[in-house]
Design a protein around this motif. Structure first.
Motif, PDB file in Angstrom:
ATOM      1  N   ASN A   1      48.632  36.625  27.352  1.00 42.91           N
ATOM      2  CA  ASN A   1      48.820  36.723  28.805  1.00 42.91           C
ATOM      3  C   ASN A   1      47.457  37.070  29.382  1.00 42.91           C
ATOM      4  N   LEU A   2      47.322  37.008  30.715  1.00 44.15           N
ATOM      5  CA  LEU A   2      46.122  37.568  31.351  1.00 44.15           C
ATOM      6  C   LEU A   2      46.605  38.398  32.539  1.00 44.15           C
ATOM      7  N   THR A   3      46.583  39.710  32.363  1.00 45.19           N
ATOM      8  CA  THR A   3      47.131  40.570  33.418  1.00 45.19           C
ATOM      9  C   THR A   3      46.073  41.477  34.046  1.00 45.19           C
ATOM     10  N   SER A   4      45.110  41.944  33.230  1.00 46.98           N
ATOM     11  CA  SER A   4      44.117  42.903  33.728  1.00 46.98           C
ATOM     12  C   SER A   4      42.817  42.727  32.963  1.00 46.98           C
ATOM     13  N   MET A   5      41.689  42.988  33.616  1.00 42.92           N
ATOM     14  CA  MET A   5      40.405  42.907  32.924  1.00 42.92           C
ATOM     15  C   MET A   5      40.282  44.006  31.870  1.00 42.92           C
ATOM     16  N   GLU A   6      41.104  45.037  32.013  1.00 39.78           N
ATOM     17  CA  GLU A   6      41.104  46.157  31.064  1.00 39.78           C
ATOM     18  C   GLU A   6      41.336  45.675  29.633  1.00 39.78           C
ATOM     19  N   ASN A   7      42.119  44.584  29.514  1.00 41.92           N
ATOM     20  CA  ASN A   7      42.521  44.119  28.180  1.00 41.92           C
ATOM     21  C   ASN A   7      41.542  43.132  27.554  1.00 41.92           C
ATOM     22  N   LEU A   8      40.477  42.767  28.273  1.00 41.52           N
ATOM     23  CA  LEU A   8      39.561  41.745  27.750  1.00 41.52           C
ATOM     24  C   LEU A   8      38.307  42.382  27.153  1.00 41.52           C
ATOM     25  N   SER A   9      37.859  41.836  26.023  1.00 35.41           N
ATOM     26  CA  SER A   9      36.614  42.297  25.403  1.00 35.41           C
ATOM     27  C   SER A   9      35.441  41.510  25.987  1.00 35.41           C
ATOM     28  N   VAL A  10      34.232  42.014  25.732  1.00 33.71           N
ATOM     29  CA  VAL A  10      33.023  41.308  26.173  1.00 33.71           C
ATOM     30  C   VAL A  10      32.972  39.914  25.531  1.00 33.71           C
TER      31      VAL A  10
ATOM     32  N   ILE B   1      53.997  28.614  31.354  1.00 33.74           N
ATOM     33  CA  ILE B   1      53.035  29.564  31.945  1.00 33.74           C
ATOM     34  C   ILE B   1      53.454  29.857  33.380  1.00 33.74           C
ATOM     35  N   CYS B   2      53.568  31.139  33.730  1.00 33.87           N
ATOM     36  CA  CYS B   2      53.819  31.527  35.126  1.00 33.87           C
ATOM     37  C   CYS B   2      52.582  32.215  35.669  1.00 33.87           C
ATOM     38  N   VAL B   3      52.024  31.644  36.734  1.00 33.42           N
ATOM     39  CA  VAL B   3      50.911  32.284  37.456  1.00 33.42           C
ATOM     40  C   VAL B   3      51.560  33.004  38.634  1.00 33.42           C
ATOM     41  N   ILE B   4      51.380  34.318  38.700  1.00 36.88           N
ATOM     42  CA  ILE B   4      52.132  35.100  39.694  1.00 36.88           C
ATOM     43  C   ILE B   4      51.193  35.949  40.543  1.00 36.88           C
ATOM     44  N   ARG B   5      51.393  35.913  41.852  1.00 34.23           N
ATOM     45  CA  ARG B   5      50.749  36.870  42.760  1.00 34.23           C
ATOM     46  C   ARG B   5      51.855  37.668  43.452  1.00 34.23           C
TER      47      ARG B   5
ATOM     48  N   HIS C   1      51.117  46.242  39.090  1.00 34.76           N
ATOM     49  CA  HIS C   1      51.664  46.275  37.728  1.00 34.76           C
ATOM     50  C   HIS C   1      53.015  45.542  37.609  1.00 34.76           C
ATOM     51  N   TYR C   2      53.322  44.616  38.538  1.00 30.90           N
ATOM     52  CA  TYR C   2      54.598  43.883  38.459  1.00 30.90           C
ATOM     53  C   TYR C   2      54.776  43.237  37.090  1.00 30.90           C
ATOM     54  N   TYR C   3      53.638  42.909  36.435  1.00 29.58           N
ATOM     55  CA  TYR C   3      53.674  42.111  35.212  1.00 29.58           C
ATOM     56  C   TYR C   3      54.166  42.891  33.989  1.00 29.58           C
ATOM     57  N   GLU C   4      54.156  44.227  34.082  1.00 26.92           N
ATOM     58  CA  GLU C   4      54.454  45.003  32.869  1.00 26.92           C
ATOM     59  C   GLU C   4      55.844  44.721  32.312  1.00 26.92           C
ATOM     60  N   GLU C   5      56.869  44.699  33.202  1.00 28.17           N
ATOM     61  CA  GLU C   5      58.234  44.470  32.688  1.00 28.17           C
ATOM     62  C   GLU C   5      58.380  43.043  32.156  1.00 28.17           C
ATOM     63  N   LEU C   6      57.519  42.128  32.625  1.00 24.08           N
ATOM     64  CA  LEU C   6      57.616  40.739  32.157  1.00 24.08           C
ATOM     65  C   LEU C   6      56.992  40.596  30.774  1.00 24.08           C
ATOM     66  N   VAL C   7      55.795  41.161  30.603  1.00 22.85           N
ATOM     67  CA  VAL C   7      55.119  40.976  29.303  1.00 22.85           C
ATOM     68  C   VAL C   7      55.730  41.873  28.218  1.00 22.85           C
TER      69      VAL C   7
ATOM     70  N   VAL D   1      50.175  34.941  33.868  1.00 25.06           N
ATOM     71  CA  VAL D   1      48.793  35.023  34.357  1.00 25.06           C
ATOM     72  C   VAL D   1      48.843  35.688  35.731  1.00 25.06           C
ATOM     73  N   ASN D   2      48.153  36.809  35.837  1.00 28.21           N
ATOM     74  CA  ASN D   2      48.183  37.583  37.080  1.00 28.21           C
ATOM     75  C   ASN D   2      47.233  36.960  38.116  1.00 28.21           C
ATOM     76  N   GLY D   3      47.809  36.474  39.196  1.00 29.95           N
ATOM     77  CA  GLY D   3      47.006  35.919  40.293  1.00 29.95           C
ATOM     78  C   GLY D   3      46.721  36.967  41.354  1.00 29.95           C
ATOM     79  N   GLY D   4      46.911  38.243  40.995  1.00 33.32           N
ATOM     80  CA  GLY D   4      46.666  39.348  41.921  1.00 33.32           C
ATOM     81  C   GLY D   4      47.913  40.203  42.067  1.00 33.32           C
ATOM     82  N   ASP D   5      47.777  41.524  41.834  1.00 32.86           N
ATOM     83  CA  ASP D   5      48.917  42.445  42.008  1.00 32.86           C
ATOM     84  C   ASP D   5      48.506  43.559  42.968  1.00 32.86           C
ATOM     85  N   GLY D   6      48.937  43.448  44.216  1.00 36.47           N
ATOM     86  CA  GLY D   6      48.637  44.467  45.226  1.00 36.47           C
ATOM     87  C   GLY D   6      47.168  44.856  45.208  1.00 36.47           C
TER      88      GLY D   6
END
Ligand code: CP
Length: 310
Positions: A12-21, A105-109, A114-120, A130-135
């Motif tokens: 999934n892609l929800t937050s930059m927090e989860n991505l490595s360099v 694939i669902c692209v969601i805004r 954090h709407y994506y947490e219950e989904l993933v 794929v997070n297209g922006g959450d608040g």
């Protein structure tokens, strides 16, 4: 998530927090290859993407649509007003339904952070999110296209002096960018009204005076004033904001000739930035929009690679 044979694999892609360099650099390189017409890509099987936008969007929505079409995906546009959401169906049940119908694939805004947490975290939803922006939370695809634009200009992040200016507390773009730019070795400064600054940002950079920092900057990244996330009683003067915190024509003269101006857009002309600077030679705002398509192609390719590797 990982990088295999130079290709990033994402669940999934929800937050930059989860991505490595490594993953970020892999996605930028792949987006650049798509832009140069040098990326081989072929779909193995029919694949459906659905774009589910509960907040208005021009750039993110349409560049995901174009990216999906360029990769050969079948695109199911989702109109919340015409869907069973209007009868009270939840986002969870909507995505559960689309997944059952065969959407990959669902692209969601959404305006909900954090709407994506219950989904993933659901055992019953298998499509990628794929997070297209959450608040005011995260905007990872915008961050990646911003990073691609900076990398195209400087070929590095280490040591670059970057100011993120404006409505920091309400901006998901600022949150994603500060998190990843610091990880990539950039030196970050924040400017704007003190009321829109939070001590949490001290973990990523320094709150600075715009006029003092401008001559040192490599990148001046402006943020839209997000009226829709402000209290209704909050008073705001466009002229006052522009004079005190905006990139005026006078301030732009203080930038180094090699410095670039960025803005995720939509732009409030003559508020965050002088009208005449939006398409000026130092502005990369239009390039950011174009790069959005290639970045989103790289994201979708990584999601498809992640699904294949499962
Ligand atoms: N930058 C950005 O997210 O623009 P849109 O709201 O038009 O998608």
């Amino acid at each position: 998530m990982s990088v295999k044979n130079g290709l990033v694999q994402l669940e999934n892609l929800t937050s930059m927090e989860n991505l490595s360099v490594d993953e970020v650099m892999g996605l930028i390189k792949r987006a650049s290859a798509f832009k140069a017409g040098k990326a081989d890509f072929a779909l193995d099987e029919q694949t459906f993407a659905s774009n589910i936008f509960f907040e208005n969007s021009t750039r993110t929505h349409h560049s995901f649509h174009i990216a999906e079409r360029k990769l050969g995906l079948d695109v199911l546009e989702f109109d919340a007003q015409a869907s069973s959401i209007s009868k009270g169906e939840t986002l969870y049940d909507t995505v559960l339904t689309l997944d059952a119908l065969g959407v990959d694939i669902c692209v969601i805004r959404s305006g909900v952070e954090h709407y994506y947490e219950e989904l993933v975290n659901s055992d019953n939803i298998h499509c990628a999110i794929v997070n297209g922006g959450d608040g005011s939370g995260q905007h990872p695809s915008q961050c990646l296209l911003d990073l691609m634009t900076i990398y195209e200009e400087f070929g590095k992040f280490e040591g670059l002096k970057i100011a993120i200016s404006g409505d920091l507390t309400h901006s998901r773009v600022a949150k994603s960018n500060m998190m990843m730019l610091q990880k990539l070795g950039a030196r970050l400064y924040f400017t704007g009204p003190a009321a829109w600054y939070s001590e949490e940002f001290d973990d990523y950079g320094h709150y600075a005076n715009l006029d003092r920092i401008l001559p040192e900057l490599d990148v001046h990244m402006l943020l839209r004033v997000q009226h829709e996330r402000h209290d209704s009683g909050e008073s705001f003067s466009k002229e006052g904001y522009h004079t005190h915190f905006g990139l005026t024509q006078e301030r732009a003269k203080m930038l180094k000739p090699t410095a670039i101006i960025m803005h995720p857009a939509p732009v409030n002309r003559d508020v965050e930035i002088a009208d005449s600077l939006v398409e000026s030679p130092q502005s990369r705002i239009v390039q950011q929009m174009s790069n959005g398509v290639y970045t989103r192609m790289a994201i979708l390719e990584a999601i498809l690679a992640g699904k294949k590797a499962k």
